[in-house]
Structures are given as C-alpha cells and as structure tokens.
Design a protein around this motif. Structure first.
Motif, PDB file in Angstrom:
ATOM      1  N   ARG A   1       0.821  -1.218   0.000  1.00 13.38           N
ATOM      2  CA  ARG A   1       0.000   0.000   0.000  1.00 13.38           C
ATOM      3  C   ARG A   1       0.850   1.261   0.000  1.00 13.38           C
ATOM      4  N   ALA A   2       2.060   1.190   0.534  1.00 13.34           N
ATOM      5  CA  ALA A   2       2.948   2.356   0.554  1.00 13.34           C
ATOM      6  C   ALA A   2       3.453   2.686  -0.849  1.00 13.34           C
ATOM      7  N   TYR A   3       3.582   1.678  -1.703  1.00  9.95           N
ATOM      8  CA  TYR A   3       4.175   1.886  -3.018  1.00  9.95           C
ATOM      9  C   TYR A   3       3.184   1.827  -4.179  1.00  9.95           C
ATOM     10  N   PHE A   4       1.987   1.344  -3.933  1.00  9.65           N
ATOM     11  CA  PHE A   4       0.988   1.237  -4.997  1.00  9.65           C
ATOM     12  C   PHE A   4      -0.330   1.834  -4.526  1.00  9.65           C
ATOM     13  N   ASP A   5      -1.029   2.491  -5.439  1.00 10.52           N
ATOM     14  CA  ASP A   5      -2.326   3.087  -5.137  1.00 10.52           C
ATOM     15  C   ASP A   5      -3.407   2.010  -5.167  1.00 10.52           C
ATOM     16  N   ARG A   6      -4.001   1.733  -4.041  1.00  9.01           N
ATOM     17  CA  ARG A   6      -5.097   0.776  -3.890  1.00  9.01           C
ATOM     18  C   ARG A   6      -4.852  -0.557  -4.603  1.00  9.01           C
ATOM     19  N   PRO A   7      -3.774  -1.252  -4.251  1.00  4.33           N
ATOM     20  CA  PRO A   7      -3.569  -2.567  -4.870  1.00  4.33           C
ATOM     21  C   PRO A   7      -4.676  -3.529  -4.445  1.00  4.33           C
ATOM     22  N   ALA A   8      -5.000  -4.452  -5.310  1.00  7.34           N
ATOM     23  CA  ALA A   8      -6.020  -5.460  -5.000  1.00  7.34           C
ATOM     24  C   ALA A   8      -5.350  -6.607  -4.245  1.00  7.34           C
ATOM     25  N   ILE A   9      -5.283  -6.477  -2.946  1.00  7.93           N
ATOM     26  CA  ILE A   9      -4.661  -7.506  -2.126  1.00  7.93           C
ATOM     27  C   ILE A   9      -5.723  -8.534  -1.763  1.00  7.93           C
ATOM     28  N   THR A  10      -5.451  -9.775  -2.107  1.00  2.00           N
ATOM     29  CA  THR A  10      -6.401 -10.852  -1.882  1.00  2.00           C
ATOM     30  C   THR A  10      -5.738 -11.945  -1.056  1.00  2.00           C
ATOM     31  N   THR A  11      -6.555 -12.833  -0.507  1.00  2.53           N
ATOM     32  CA  THR A  11      -6.008 -13.947   0.262  1.00  2.53           C
ATOM     33  C   THR A  11      -7.011 -15.082   0.334  1.00  2.53           C
ATOM     34  N   ASP A  12      -6.525 -16.223   0.743  1.00  2.00           N
ATOM     35  CA  ASP A  12      -7.367 -17.373   1.065  1.00  2.00           C
ATOM     36  C   ASP A  12      -7.402 -17.513   2.576  1.00  2.00           C
ATOM     37  N   LEU A  13      -8.508 -18.013   3.090  1.00  5.41           N
ATOM     38  CA  LEU A  13      -8.641 -18.242   4.520  1.00  5.41           C
ATOM     39  C   LEU A  13      -9.303 -19.592   4.751  1.00  5.41           C
ATOM     40  N   ILE A  14      -8.642 -20.415   5.540  1.00  5.50           N
ATOM     41  CA  ILE A  14      -9.210 -21.695   5.957  1.00  5.50           C
ATOM     42  C   ILE A  14      -9.714 -21.529   7.383  1.00  5.50           C
ATOM     43  N   THR A  15     -10.972 -21.827   7.608  1.00  4.14           N
ATOM     44  CA  THR A  15     -11.516 -21.767   8.968  1.00  4.14           C
ATOM     45  C   THR A  15     -11.570 -23.167   9.557  1.00  4.14           C
ATOM     46  N   GLY A  16     -11.376 -23.240  10.865  1.00  3.85           N
ATOM     47  CA  GLY A  16     -11.537 -24.499  11.569  1.00  3.85           C
ATOM     48  C   GLY A  16     -10.392 -25.478  11.424  1.00  3.85           C
ATOM     49  N   PHE A  17      -9.166 -24.966  11.210  1.00  2.00           N
ATOM     50  CA  PHE A  17      -8.016 -25.864  11.195  1.00  2.00           C
ATOM     51  C   PHE A  17      -7.918 -26.523  12.577  1.00  2.00           C
ATOM     52  N   PRO A  18      -7.484 -27.766  12.657  1.00  2.00           N
ATOM     53  CA  PRO A  18      -7.445 -28.459  13.953  1.00  2.00           C
ATOM     54  C   PRO A  18      -6.755 -27.617  15.033  1.00  2.00           C
ATOM     55  N   GLY A  19      -7.450 -27.543  16.170  1.00  2.00           N
ATOM     56  CA  GLY A  19      -6.924 -26.800  17.307  1.00  2.00           C
ATOM     57  C   GLY A  19      -7.343 -25.343  17.344  1.00  2.00           C
TER      58      GLY A  19
ATOM     59  N   MET B   1      -4.119 -34.679  13.776  1.00  2.00           N
ATOM     60  CA  MET B   1      -4.002 -33.742  14.890  1.00  2.00           C
ATOM     61  C   MET B   1      -5.217 -33.831  15.802  1.00  2.00           C
ATOM     62  N   SER B   2      -4.968 -33.583  17.084  1.00  2.00           N
ATOM     63  CA  SER B   2      -6.088 -33.507  18.022  1.00  2.00           C
ATOM     64  C   SER B   2      -6.765 -32.152  17.859  1.00  2.00           C
ATOM     65  N   GLY B   3      -7.941 -32.029  18.438  1.00  2.00           N
ATOM     66  CA  GLY B   3      -8.653 -30.751  18.373  1.00  2.00           C
ATOM     67  C   GLY B   3      -9.358 -30.512  17.050  1.00  2.00           C
ATOM     68  N   GLN B   4      -9.811 -31.565  16.403  1.00  2.00           N
ATOM     69  CA  GLN B   4     -10.570 -31.395  15.160  1.00  2.00           C
ATOM     70  C   GLN B   4     -11.825 -30.583  15.470  1.00  2.00           C
ATOM     71  N   VAL B   5     -12.055 -29.562  14.683  1.00  2.00           N
ATOM     72  CA  VAL B   5     -13.186 -28.650  14.893  1.00  2.00           C
ATOM     73  C   VAL B   5     -14.431 -29.244  14.227  1.00  2.00           C
ATOM     74  N   PRO B   6     -15.568 -29.264  14.915  1.00  2.00           N
ATOM     75  CA  PRO B   6     -16.797 -29.804  14.314  1.00  2.00           C
ATOM     76  C   PRO B   6     -17.182 -29.056  13.030  1.00  2.00           C
ATOM     77  N   ASN B   7     -17.745 -29.792  12.090  1.00  2.00           N
ATOM     78  CA  ASN B   7     -18.127 -29.203  10.801  1.00  2.00           C
ATOM     79  C   ASN B   7     -19.033 -27.992  10.951  1.00  2.00           C
ATOM     80  N   ALA B   8     -19.997 -28.059  11.846  1.00  2.00           N
ATOM     81  CA  ALA B   8     -20.925 -26.932  12.023  1.00  2.00           C
ATOM     82  C   ALA B   8     -20.178 -25.678  12.467  1.00  2.00           C
ATOM     83  N   VAL B   9     -19.181 -25.828  13.317  1.00  2.00           N
ATOM     84  CA  VAL B   9     -18.392 -24.685  13.780  1.00  2.00           C
ATOM     85  C   VAL B   9     -17.544 -24.134  12.627  1.00  2.00           C
TER      86      VAL B   9
END
Length: 161
Positions: A18-36, A73-81
């Motif tokens: 953002r310091a060097y480019f005007d409104r760059p389109a910064i995107t990302t992926d997000l995984i929810t509910g990784f174990p633990g 891994m332990s701490g598997q997150v329930p699907n609904a969560v």
C-alpha cells in the motif's frame, strides 16, 4: 500450518504494497476451523483480516484429508463450527470487497473487455475489478476507458468514455 511467515510479516507486506501502490487489489485465502483453532484464535483472525482490509478473499472450511499430518491432529473442529466461522468471515470479506470496489466509483479507468453476457459487456480493470457496461457494439478484446458509475454486488457498472 507450517507457513514460513507469521501475521507480523504478512501485515508488513500488506503495508509495503500500500505504501508503493495506489489501492492494490490484495487478496487472500482463509481456511476456517483448522485443527486446534479456538474461538479466541478465530476472533484474532477476524481482527487481522479487517486490519489487512483485503480487496477479495476466498474462504473455505478446513477439510480433513486422510494421510495428511493435520488429519491426525487432536482438536478437530466440528463441521458446524467450521461452516459458521466461514460464514462470519465471508460477511466481513464481502463488506471489505464492496468498500474496495466503491472506492473506484466516479473514476474513469481502462477496462479490458472479455465477453458479453445478458446484455452487458464484461471486463476487468487493471486491479481485476469486474466491470459491466451496456454497448450495442462488440467490445471483445478491446481496452476502453470507462467512467465507473456504481456497483451491483461484486461488479462495478459504468459508461464508455
């Protein structure tokens, strides 16, 4: 997840872009509910994505794959969560995306047109924002200036310049 960076390094990269480019389109992926993943950690994740103010995000719940280290891994997150967390993150992502797109309304930008669909010619700006315009002429593979007049969902609308 064995990444070679942490949130501090990631945030620094976002800041530098953002310091060097005007409104760059910064995107990302997000995984929810990784174990633990705890609710507190997920809340920190939501704070972090808000601070990064992404232009677009791809969000999906963690999916257990047999044979991977994470599957054992332990701490598997329930699907609904996992699903509920993905939904909450998607609401924030949508708001950030709409704000990013709205920041271009009123400007005239070059758009590369790709296809006509449902009476609109669709193309993308240099920041990969989708734009739809009405035109009776073929705009296929043309780079044209477009005055951006509004937003409908995740698509900008405009008029040929």
């Amino acid at each position: 997840m064995n990444r070679r960076y942490d949130t501090a390094r990631f945030a620094e990269s976002v800041h530098l872009l953002r310091a060097y480019f005007d409104r760059p389109a910064i995107t990302t992926d997000l995984i929810t509910g990784f174990p633990g993943e705890t609710e507190e950690e997920f809340a920190q994740t939501l704070d972090f994505i808000r601070a990064c103010d992404f232009a677009r995000m791809h969000i999906f719940p963690y999916s257990r794959r047999p044979g991977t280290p994470a599957a054992k891994m332990s701490g598997q997150v329930p699907n609904a969560v996992k699903e509920e967390r993905a939904h909450r993150a998607a609401e924030i992502a949508r708001d950030m995306e709409y704000a990013y797109l709205d920041s271009f309304v009123g400007q005239t930008l070059p758009v590369l047109f790709e296809e006509e669909r449902d009476g609109l010619w669709l193309g993308h700006t240099t920041r990969y924002c989708q734009v739809g315009v009405s035109s009776s002429e073929s705009l296929h593979n043309q780079l044209r200036l477009v005055r951006l007049t509004g937003r409908e969902g995740s698509q900008l609308t405009g008029e040929l310049g």
